[in-house]
Design an enzyme around this catalytic site. Sequence first.
Site, mmCIF file in Angstrom:
data_model
loop_
_atom_site.group_PDB
_atom_site.id
_atom_site.type_symbol
_atom_site.label_atom_id
_atom_site.label_comp_id
_atom_site.label_asym_id
_atom_site.label_seq_id
_atom_site.Cartn_x
_atom_site.Cartn_y
_atom_site.Cartn_z
ATOM 1 N N HIS A 61 37.448 14.176 -28.332
ATOM 2 C CA HIS A 61 38.618 13.767 -27.568
ATOM 3 C C HIS A 61 39.885 14.486 -28.035
ATOM 4 C CE1 HIS A 61 36.370 9.679 -27.250
ATOM 5 N NE2 HIS A 61 35.922 10.543 -26.355
ATOM 6 N N TYR A 131 42.332 4.556 -37.524
ATOM 7 C CA TYR A 131 43.120 5.784 -37.580
ATOM 8 C C TYR A 131 44.559 5.561 -37.144
ATOM 9 C CZ TYR A 131 41.567 6.118 -32.652
ATOM 10 O OH TYR A 131 41.277 5.868 -31.326
ATOM 11 N N ASP A 169 32.301 10.937 -21.837
ATOM 12 C CA ASP A 169 31.983 11.982 -22.808
ATOM 13 C C ASP A 169 30.790 12.828 -22.358
ATOM 14 O OD1 ASP A 169 34.117 11.217 -24.340
ATOM 15 O OD2 ASP A 169 32.932 10.133 -25.814
#
Length: 181
Positions: A61, A131, A169
Amino acid sequence: MEYIKTEIEGVWIIQPKVFNDARGYFFEAWKKEEFEEHVGKVSFVQDNESKSSYGVLRGLHYQKGEFSQAKLVRVIKGCVLDVAVDIRKDSPTFGKHVMVELSEDNKRQFFIPRGFAHGFLVMSDEAIFTYKVDNIYAPQAEASIRFDDPDIAIKWPIDSKDVLTSAKDMDAKSLKEAELF
């Protein structure tokens, strides 16, 4: 903390100093002054977390243009193989990638600057991945590159037919087809 340069400029592995005793452990996960001294100035604006099971592959991504993001990633529970792919067209390392194991045991972090696609494969029964990002999520700028693109040639340790990933994806473009920086 130990800041470890990788073969791609700007991508860092960060190994914290962990203090263990009979009660458990303690470590500093992020320290602004120290981070800026080694990596540079980054203003994180959001923290994200995901939970996934074995064989889940998220990525590759990135966000385009003014919405690109730098990320500081780590695993709280479990183990993942984390990958950063240089997608800056004018970079001498364009199309190259760095892979690092992040786990609750090694407590490593991985800094990925803007201009990179990012993904990870879960290698444990379950993984909790967290993250920091330096830019907001912008769905209109979201993009993906195929995790199994032969031009990138990531050596994932499980067969691609055994990977669990999203329809988005699976429909991602190749590096050659992708809209890049």
